[in-house]
Design a protein around this motif. Sequence first.
Motif, short mmCIF file in Angstrom:
data_model
loop_
_atom_site.label_atom_id
_atom_site.label_comp_id
_atom_site.label_asym_id
_atom_site.label_seq_id
_atom_site.Cartn_x
_atom_site.Cartn_y
_atom_site.Cartn_z
N ASP A 1 0.85 -1.20 0.00
CA ASP A 1 0.00 0.00 0.00
C ASP A 1 0.88 1.25 0.00
OD1 ASP A 1 -2.77 1.24 0.47
OD2 ASP A 1 -1.47 2.20 1.94
N GLY A 2 0.46 2.24 -0.77
CA GLY A 2 1.21 3.50 -0.82
C GLY A 2 2.35 3.46 -1.81
N ASN B 1 -6.19 14.60 3.78
CA ASN B 1 -5.68 15.33 2.61
C ASN B 1 -6.51 16.61 2.40
OD1 ASN B 1 -4.94 16.38 0.17
ND2 ASN B 1 -4.90 14.41 -0.91
N TYR C 1 0.05 14.57 7.36
CA TYR C 1 -0.51 13.72 6.31
C TYR C 1 0.62 13.22 5.43
CZ TYR C 1 -3.74 11.79 2.90
OH TYR C 1 -4.43 10.92 2.09
N GLY D 1 0.28 10.48 3.29
CA GLY D 1 -0.25 10.02 2.01
C GLY D 1 0.05 8.55 1.77
N SER D 2 0.46 7.87 2.81
CA SER D 2 0.69 6.43 2.78
C SER D 2 -0.04 5.87 3.99
CB SER D 2 2.19 6.14 2.85
OG SER D 2 2.44 4.77 2.75
N MET D 3 -1.11 5.11 3.75
CA MET D 3 -2.04 4.77 4.85
C MET D 3 -1.34 4.08 6.02
SD MET D 3 -5.46 2.43 4.73
CE MET D 3 -6.75 2.67 5.96
N PHE E 1 -7.01 9.83 11.75
CA PHE E 1 -6.71 9.72 10.32
C PHE E 1 -8.05 9.61 9.60
CE2 PHE E 1 -4.85 8.66 6.35
CZ PHE E 1 -5.68 7.72 5.78
N TYR F 1 -10.02 9.44 5.65
CA TYR F 1 -10.19 9.57 4.22
C TYR F 1 -11.69 9.54 3.98
CZ TYR F 1 -8.42 10.32 -0.39
OH TYR F 1 -8.09 10.93 -1.59
N LYS G 1 -12.02 6.64 -0.96
CA LYS G 1 -10.96 6.17 -1.85
C LYS G 1 -10.41 4.83 -1.37
CE LYS G 1 -6.34 6.96 -3.61
NZ LYS G 1 -5.10 7.77 -3.60
N LEU G 2 -10.30 4.66 -0.08
CA LEU G 2 -9.66 3.46 0.46
C LEU G 2 -10.57 2.25 0.33
CD1 LEU G 2 -7.97 5.13 3.55
CD2 LEU G 2 -7.02 4.70 1.28
N ARG G 3 -9.96 1.06 0.18
CA ARG G 3 -10.73 -0.15 -0.05
C ARG G 3 -11.14 -0.76 1.29
NH1 ARG G 3 -7.61 1.88 -4.42
NH2 ARG G 3 -5.95 1.60 -2.87
#
Length: 318
Positions: free
Chosen positions: A104-105, A195, A224, A226-228, A242, A244, A254-256
């Motif tokens: 991820d990221g 973000n 932030y 930008g990498s979960m 945190f 999103y 956005k995140l799954r």
Amino acid sequence: MSTAKDEDSSDLSILIQSIATSCKYIQNCVRKMGLAKLGGEANTGQNVQGETQMKLDVVANDVFVGMLDTCKRCTVLVSEEIEDPVYCKPSNAGRYVCVFDPLDGSSNVDCGVSVGSIFGIYRATEKGVARAEDALQPGKCMVAAGYCMYGSYCNFVLTIGGHVHGFTLDPSLGEFILTHPKITVPKRGSIYSVNEGNTQFWDEGMKTYVERCKNQAEPRGARYIGSMVADIHRTLLYGGTFSYPSDRKHPDGKLRLLYECFPMAMIVEKAGGKASDGCGRILDIKPTSIHQRQGIHLGSVEDVDEIEECMKNARRAS
Ligand code: P6P
């Protein structure tokens, strides 16, 4: 004589060891990326997410799938990088379902920002039988969840339903050593992480929360990455939130849900934090498809409560 429970825990242990071994291999590739010409795009076009695959995405995915199929403890695998579920052949089928984001990221990897692997583990409804629906269980049915962060140190963070523990890789031994026992999220933090480039797309509740963070007597710190995995690891250890959120640009977030939100939500909850979609518990959601996206807020209980309050007030006012 071993009981069914003994066999179950032995199988889970073997499965988790296979994941940990995959993470050791991946962290080695990440560390040597520039030297081994593993940086950059894979020239495989876009993955199922519509994102450009990096070379390391392909390597990480191949390692996870290969290790998890041959460890003979899984029936179904779901990877962020593969459109359909992978059904382990009957001779390899075990009793667990593993969902994972192998790297991820990865869009950050060329510039050296921390990245990570995320995984969640469910029990299959029938040992040795691969069923698609077993990968669509609510997050609260997971028996284990974790991530491995490839950062300034390599940390394997895991819960098997009780406490959350962190293990740091000792490169000289090639072993994960317990360094963060019983990780606990502070009840309240002083950091918010979102973000803010998406501000124009947010609903009023999110705007209100961020304004509160900025305008209080002692303003919160904005962080932030930008990498979960890196943003969650900081939130887990330092507290705060945190987010999103779903918004006009990302109506479903956005995140799954399956292999990013669920594992992180389980880890944060087991560490005494909270994981919400803005009004309800993330882990209560029942997925309808393996790559569905989800808005998420997680971290310190009192801070996530404040986000939910802002969202509720905004809904009332609209
Ligand atoms: P944005 C990385 O691509 C990722 O999937 C997560 O690791 C991260 O939290 C998020 O996307 C960042 O997205 O839109 O802020 O760049």
